[in-house]
Scaffold this motif. Sequence first.
Motif, PDB file in Angstrom:
ATOM      1  N   UNK A 124       0.939  -1.304  -0.008  1.00 45.36           N
ATOM      2  CA  UNK A 124       0.029  -0.067  -0.131  1.00 45.36           C
ATOM      3  C   UNK A 124       0.678   1.427  -0.196  1.00 45.36           C
ATOM      4  N   UNK A 125       2.203   1.110   0.417  1.00 42.90           N
ATOM      5  CA  UNK A 125       3.027   2.413   0.445  1.00 42.90           C
ATOM      6  C   UNK A 125       4.482   2.010   0.553  1.00 42.90           C
ATOM      7  N   UNK A 126       5.322   3.245   0.490  1.00 45.42           N
ATOM      8  CA  UNK A 126       6.662   2.837   0.874  1.00 45.42           C
ATOM      9  C   UNK A 126       7.209   2.300   2.178  1.00 45.42           C
ATOM     10  N   UNK A 127       8.053   1.860   2.376  1.00 44.49           N
ATOM     11  CA  UNK A 127       8.510   1.482   3.846  1.00 44.49           C
ATOM     12  C   UNK A 127       9.056   2.547   4.343  1.00 44.49           C
ATOM     13  N   UNK A 134       1.441  -2.759   4.178  1.00 42.54           N
ATOM     14  CA  UNK A 134       0.946  -4.329   4.079  1.00 42.54           C
ATOM     15  C   UNK A 134       0.315  -4.571   2.504  1.00 42.54           C
ATOM     16  N   UNK A 135       0.602  -5.823   2.305  1.00 46.26           N
ATOM     17  CA  UNK A 135       0.043  -6.271   0.917  1.00 46.26           C
ATOM     18  C   UNK A 135      -1.205  -5.881   0.256  1.00 46.26           C
ATOM     19  N   UNK A 136      -1.210  -5.480  -0.784  1.00 46.25           N
ATOM     20  CA  UNK A 136      -2.675  -5.192  -1.369  1.00 46.25           C
ATOM     21  C   UNK A 136      -2.631  -5.759  -2.845  1.00 46.25           C
ATOM     22  N   UNK A 137      -4.056  -5.985  -3.273  1.00 49.38           N
ATOM     23  CA  UNK A 137      -4.384  -6.596  -4.646  1.00 49.38           C
ATOM     24  C   UNK A 137      -4.147  -5.269  -5.581  1.00 49.38           C
ATOM     25  N   UNK A 138      -4.677  -5.656  -7.010  1.00 45.96           N
ATOM     26  CA  UNK A 138      -4.332  -4.669  -7.910  1.00 45.96           C
ATOM     27  C   UNK A 138      -5.517  -3.539  -7.843  1.00 45.96           C
TER      28      UNK A 138
END
Length: 142
Positions: A124-127, A134-138
Amino acid sequence: METNKLELLKQNIDCKWRVQSFSKNKAQGQCVAYIDARDVMDILDKVVGADNWQDDYKLVDGKLLAGIGIRTGNNDWVWKWDTGTESNMEAEKGQMSDAFKRAGVKWGIGRFLYDMDIQYITANELKTSTNFPYPVDINGTR
């Protein structure tokens, strides 16, 4: 225990994936394949039999070592040992589990994992030093 039968310990088994890290340069995470200690126990039971293997733990120079012994055809025990690192959740339990899995690798269990490519997922964003991507789908859904 027949030497040829021990080759079956090297077979590919179902593995799981986990996010190892998130990128500071791209909104993505790096995923690695793994097996857990129960998977190692299951393949030992299946290939050599539950009564033909055992594990042991000892401290050497402050490091926890796990050993897996397998009974050979002439009733001798052959041992392979390795150490592990603590986990973020349950340090001592994680260290024991990691050492056990690494000892299993010495017998060939899970060695196929080292040949697998790292996989990347969208985040969802840069660290940064203050956030938890967190992981996100397309569609950007968690």
